[in-house]
Motif scaffolding. Structure first.
Motif, mmCIF file in Angstrom:
data_model
loop_
_atom_site.group_PDB
_atom_site.id
_atom_site.type_symbol
_atom_site.label_atom_id
_atom_site.label_comp_id
_atom_site.label_asym_id
_atom_site.label_seq_id
_atom_site.Cartn_x
_atom_site.Cartn_y
_atom_site.Cartn_z
ATOM 1 N N ASP A 15 0.760 -1.547 0.016
ATOM 2 C CA ASP A 15 -0.018 -0.034 0.109
ATOM 3 C C ASP A 15 0.848 1.262 0.014
ATOM 4 N N LEU A 61 0.480 5.107 1.542
ATOM 5 C CA LEU A 61 -0.299 5.785 2.300
ATOM 6 C C LEU A 61 -0.022 7.146 2.451
ATOM 7 N N HIS A 78 -1.197 10.395 4.648
ATOM 8 C CA HIS A 78 -1.799 10.575 5.880
ATOM 9 C C HIS A 78 -1.402 12.033 6.406
ATOM 10 N N ALA A 121 -16.074 6.948 -2.165
ATOM 11 C CA ALA A 121 -15.077 6.509 -1.068
ATOM 12 C C ALA A 121 -15.795 5.640 -0.194
ATOM 13 N N CYS A 122 -14.980 4.421 0.255
ATOM 14 C CA CYS A 122 -15.708 3.560 1.187
ATOM 15 C C CYS A 122 -15.474 4.276 2.743
ATOM 16 N N ASP A 156 -13.575 2.787 4.853
ATOM 17 C CA ASP A 156 -12.229 2.835 5.163
ATOM 18 C C ASP A 156 -11.286 3.555 4.334
ATOM 19 N N GLY A 157 -11.841 4.437 3.674
ATOM 20 C CA GLY A 157 -10.923 5.015 2.522
ATOM 21 C C GLY A 157 -10.739 4.807 1.143
ATOM 22 N N LYS A 158 -11.167 3.444 0.903
ATOM 23 C CA LYS A 158 -11.080 3.040 -0.591
ATOM 24 C C LYS A 158 -12.082 3.770 -1.661
ATOM 25 N N LEU A 159 -11.448 4.145 -2.741
ATOM 26 C CA LEU A 159 -11.958 4.845 -3.856
ATOM 27 C C LEU A 159 -12.498 3.771 -4.975
ATOM 28 N N GLU A 165 -23.133 3.101 0.178
ATOM 29 C CA GLU A 165 -22.414 2.561 1.183
ATOM 30 C C GLU A 165 -21.960 1.016 1.100
ATOM 31 N N CYS A 171 -16.670 -1.938 -1.163
ATOM 32 C CA CYS A 171 -16.490 -2.005 0.196
ATOM 33 C C CYS A 171 -16.435 -2.950 1.216
#
Length: 309
Positions: free
Chosen positions: A243, A245, A247, A284-285, A287-290, A303, A308
């Motif tokens: 990944d 990240l 932040h 965007a989910c 958890d931040g997933k697009l 959602e 997701c």
């Protein structure tokens, strides 16, 4: 006879001596006294072979003395002895001055060694050149050893200064400090750091790529006021096996560009059958997933999309 006086004449001292001398002369005239003859006659001095050996020894000493004197004069002539020194070695009020090349077979102890103003100082050895610094007790406090394969420095701190006294490079047990305005690494493999590096700027040469890589661990860039990545005449690539990240603890992530391309972004929902539009919205989910969703009059992000899950 009674009543008659007797006169006695006493001779003087000179008369007595004259009488004794006449009696001794009268008694010794005509007498012959036999004396025993000694058959052994002792001669005083050195004679014979001892005398010749003595003369030969004295002659040999004279020859040795002449040879030693000639050798001494020859050595003084060859070694250039003079009241000022010997050969290229001169004794001055500041110390010893040695001109030309010299070879030392044993350690040299000196407080200061410097060359002439118009020439450089060269220290050369077939094995190594070692310079030691000792304290008042004779213990070695610093050592510089130049060997055939490695240069070793043993000291509490190693520092290189510029002409004006500015520290350029400092090394101790805790840290390494580079005091120059720019540190340039020209090797094809770059620079390898086993631990963290603190610097205000990392930049490549013009028309060269800048690459930051961690083959087996993670690469982290931290700054109290932000990290700025900029490429004036190229692109910026971030590659990772796992990944990536971004932040921000107190702020937002801004992508400011004419075009933001996400070619492999997954599609969460599909539009109605037969729809041929190519407009999507990015969802965007939690958890931040697009993921992509077909654009509509309102939002179509769901959602509970399978992306997701």
């Amino acid at each position: 006879m009674k009543g008659n006086a007797v006169a006695v004449c006493v001779p003087g001292l000179q008369e007595v001596e004259q009488m004794v001398r006449e009696q001794y002369t009268t008694a010794t005239e005509g007498t012959h006294i036999e004396r025993p003859e000694n058959p052994y006659v002792y001669k005083i001095g050195i004679y014979g072979w001892r005398k010749r050996c003595l003369y030969l020894f004295v002659l040999l000493l004279l020859i040795i003395l002449v040879v030693n004197l000639a050798l001494t004069i020859w050595i003084l002539k060859v070694m250039w002895f003079s009241p000022a020194g010997m050969g290229h070695l001169r004794v001055t009020k500041d110390g010893l001055r040695l001109e030309g090349e010299s070879e030392f077979l044993f350690p040299l102890y000196a407080k200061e060694i410097h060359s002439r103003v118009d020439s450089s100082l060269l220290l050369q050895s077939t094995q190594n050149v070692t310079v030691n610094a000792r304290n008042s007790e004779g213990e070695v406090t610093g050592r510089l050893k130049v060997g055939p394969k490695m240069v070793e420095v043993h000291s509490q701190q190693f520092q290189i200064n510029s002409n004006d006294g500015k520290p350029l490079f400092t090394v101790d047990e805790k840290e390494v400090v580079v005091g120059t305005d720019k540190l340039r690494v020209t090797g094809p493999e770059g620079a390898l750091f086993e631990h963290s590096v603190e610097t205000p700027l990392v930049r490549a040469d013009p028309f060269q790529d800048l690459r930051l890589e961690s083959p087996t661990r993670r690469l982290s860039m931290d700054a109290p006021r932000g990290v700025h990545l900029q490429a004036h005449a190229g692109k910026i690539e971030v590659l990772s096996q796992m990944d990536i990240l971004f932040h921000s603890s107190d702020g937002m992530l801004v992508l400011d560009a004419e075009t933001v391309c996400l070619p492999k972004l997954a599609q969460g929902t599909w539009g109605p059958s037969g729809s041929s539009q190519s407009l999507y919205e990015i969802c965007a989910c939690p958890d931040g997933k697009l993921y992509l969703s077909v654009a509509g009059v309102g939002t179509t992000c769901q959602e509970h999309s399978h992306i997701c899950l």
